[in-house]
Design a protein around this motif. Sequence first.
Motif, PDB file in Angstrom:
ATOM      1  N   SER A 146      -1.977 -14.243  -5.197  1.00 41.61           N
ATOM      2  CA  SER A 146      -2.312 -12.831  -5.327  1.00 41.61           C
ATOM      3  C   SER A 146      -1.363 -11.988  -4.483  1.00 41.61           C
ATOM      4  CB  SER A 146      -3.757 -12.574  -4.879  1.00 41.61           C
ATOM      5  OG  SER A 146      -4.059 -11.190  -4.982  1.00 41.61           O
ATOM      6  N   PHE A 147      -0.666 -11.067  -5.142  1.00 38.64           N
ATOM      7  CA  PHE A 147       0.116 -10.053  -4.456  1.00 38.64           C
ATOM      8  C   PHE A 147      -0.717  -8.780  -4.377  1.00 38.64           C
ATOM      9  CE2 PHE A 147       3.599 -12.424  -6.664  1.00 38.64           C
ATOM     10  CZ  PHE A 147       4.357 -12.771  -5.552  1.00 38.64           C
ATOM     11  N   THR A 153       4.610  -2.526  -7.741  1.00 43.06           N
ATOM     12  CA  THR A 153       3.951  -3.656  -8.399  1.00 43.06           C
ATOM     13  C   THR A 153       4.964  -4.511  -9.128  1.00 43.06           C
ATOM     14  OG1 THR A 153       3.584  -2.359 -10.399  1.00 43.06           O
ATOM     15  CG2 THR A 153       1.808  -2.392  -8.773  1.00 43.06           C
ATOM     16  N   SER A 154       4.629  -5.756  -9.281  1.00 45.51           N
ATOM     17  CA  SER A 154       5.406  -6.665 -10.135  1.00 45.51           C
ATOM     18  C   SER A 154       4.430  -7.689 -10.692  1.00 45.51           C
ATOM     19  CB  SER A 154       6.513  -7.359  -9.334  1.00 45.51           C
ATOM     20  OG  SER A 154       5.960  -8.079  -8.251  1.00 45.51           O
ATOM     21  N   ASN A 164      -1.346  -6.288  -7.920  1.00 42.97           N
ATOM     22  CA  ASN A 164      -1.932  -4.957  -8.002  1.00 42.97           C
ATOM     23  C   ASN A 164      -1.375  -4.082  -6.889  1.00 42.97           C
ATOM     24  OD1 ASN A 164      -4.155  -5.145 -10.173  1.00 42.97           O
ATOM     25  ND2 ASN A 164      -4.530  -6.953  -8.907  1.00 42.97           N
ATOM     26  N   CYS A 165      -1.533  -2.782  -7.048  1.00 44.89           N
ATOM     27  CA  CYS A 165      -1.002  -1.825  -6.089  1.00 44.89           C
ATOM     28  C   CYS A 165      -2.138  -0.959  -5.550  1.00 44.89           C
ATOM     29  CB  CYS A 165       0.054  -0.944  -6.757  1.00 44.89           C
ATOM     30  SG  CYS A 165       0.849   0.237  -5.673  1.00 44.89           S
ATOM     31  N   VAL A 166      -2.142  -0.748  -4.248  1.00 45.10           N
ATOM     32  CA  VAL A 166      -3.137   0.115  -3.615  1.00 45.10           C
ATOM     33  C   VAL A 166      -2.433   1.330  -3.037  1.00 45.10           C
ATOM     34  CG1 VAL A 166      -4.807   0.333  -1.747  1.00 45.10           C
ATOM     35  CG2 VAL A 166      -4.709  -1.769  -3.093  1.00 45.10           C
ATOM     36  N   SER A 167      -2.939   2.507  -3.372  1.00 44.12           N
ATOM     37  CA  SER A 167      -2.416   3.758  -2.821  1.00 44.12           C
ATOM     38  C   SER A 167      -3.413   4.259  -1.783  1.00 44.12           C
ATOM     39  CB  SER A 167      -2.248   4.792  -3.941  1.00 44.12           C
ATOM     40  OG  SER A 167      -1.746   6.006  -3.431  1.00 44.12           O
ATOM     41  N   PRO A 168      -3.114   4.063  -0.496  1.00 42.90           N
ATOM     42  CA  PRO A 168      -4.122   4.342   0.534  1.00 42.90           C
ATOM     43  C   PRO A 168      -4.083   5.767   1.070  1.00 42.90           C
ATOM     44  CG  PRO A 168      -2.271   3.240   1.537  1.00 42.90           C
ATOM     45  CD  PRO A 168      -1.930   3.405   0.074  1.00 42.90           C
ATOM     46  N   PHE A 169      -5.256   6.343   1.268  1.00 43.84           N
ATOM     47  CA  PHE A 169      -5.417   7.562   2.043  1.00 43.84           C
ATOM     48  C   PHE A 169      -6.046   7.138   3.368  1.00 43.84           C
ATOM     49  CE2 PHE A 169      -5.529   8.794  -2.330  1.00 43.84           C
ATOM     50  CZ  PHE A 169      -5.064  10.100  -2.420  1.00 43.84           C
ATOM     51  N   ALA A 170      -5.310   7.253   4.455  1.00 46.36           N
ATOM     52  CA  ALA A 170      -5.869   6.820   5.734  1.00 46.36           C
ATOM     53  C   ALA A 170      -5.178   7.540   6.875  1.00 46.36           C
ATOM     54  CB  ALA A 170      -5.747   5.313   5.917  1.00 46.36           C
ATOM     55  N   TRP A 171      -5.915   7.759   7.956  1.00 53.53           N
ATOM     56  CA  TRP A 171      -5.358   8.383   9.143  1.00 53.53           C
ATOM     57  C   TRP A 171      -4.719   7.296   9.994  1.00 53.53           C
ATOM     58  CZ3 TRP A 171      -4.634  13.363  10.452  1.00 53.53           C
ATOM     59  CH2 TRP A 171      -4.187  13.622  11.755  1.00 53.53           C
ATOM     60  N   SER A 216      -5.020  -7.294 -12.898  1.00 52.66           N
ATOM     61  CA  SER A 216      -3.613  -7.387 -12.539  1.00 52.66           C
ATOM     62  C   SER A 216      -2.859  -6.197 -13.118  1.00 52.66           C
ATOM     63  CB  SER A 216      -2.994  -8.692 -13.065  1.00 52.66           C
ATOM     64  OG  SER A 216      -1.697  -8.889 -12.550  1.00 52.66           O
ATOM     65  N   GLY A 217      -1.789  -5.793 -12.429  1.00 50.70           N
ATOM     66  CA  GLY A 217      -0.965  -4.683 -12.894  1.00 50.70           C
ATOM     67  C   GLY A 217      -1.633  -3.334 -12.777  1.00 50.70           C
TER      68      GLY A 217
END
Length: 277
Positions: A146-147, A153-154, A164-171, A216-217
Amino acid sequence: MPNIVAGKVAIVTGAGRGIGRGIALLMAKEGAKVVVCDIGASLEGSGTDAGPAQEVVEEIKKAGGDAIAATLSISEPGNGDKIVKLALDAFGNVDILVNNAGILRDRIFHRMSWSDWSDVISVHLNGSFIMSRACATHFREQNFGSFVHMTSTSGLARFNVRSNCVSPFAWTRMIDSIPTETEEEKQRVARLRDMTPEKIAPLVVYLASDQASGISGQILGVRNNEIYLFNQNRPIRTLHRSEGWTPDRIAAQLKGAFAASFTPLERSGDVFSWDPV
């Protein structure tokens, strides 16, 4: 339910602080053996310090988990294989790669120097490739892996390897420079501080687990207690002329046909009009 990643071996880059630290700690809590990968650089990417990675390792061990530190730079091509070898020597396997490491070059595009651009590409893009490439052979041979990427992503899905790709909102340190001059800005920042890095970790650990089989993806986001699924590029309108196109013909038709479907160029604050909840 048993720990969701029990028995897995996870490499987490940029795991000495912030989001990566939260991911590494939760991976260990959920049963994974963790390679805490961090060179301990400043936000600008300068300097090295083994302390942050080792501190996370000690925190994991104190809680009863198993972890080792890796302080090799992921932007150096040969280091991907070396980090994977560290994992194999210590734990005998590699199952999960979280490409989280990043550096900050907080400059508007036309003021960004070649050096700034090169440094960001070296860590965010090249580093992700180097680490993913080093893990890919092992994932393929064991027919599992697991990536989880923070930026790109690839896919290697036909070998039962999910990406999978995670787009984080974090301080974190990377957004700590937001101005707080007015009262409104101070109140906004106070709300943003609730978006702690630890809020990102549960989704990342889930995506890395067998429970996420079949996913995935995809591009997902976390914003405090909200989880999002983002859409991706797909054709939504089409124009056809059997005799072919010229610039003049395109000028006569394209705007009128496509304008209503153009994606507006918005910032995250324009899209997410409500405060984090």
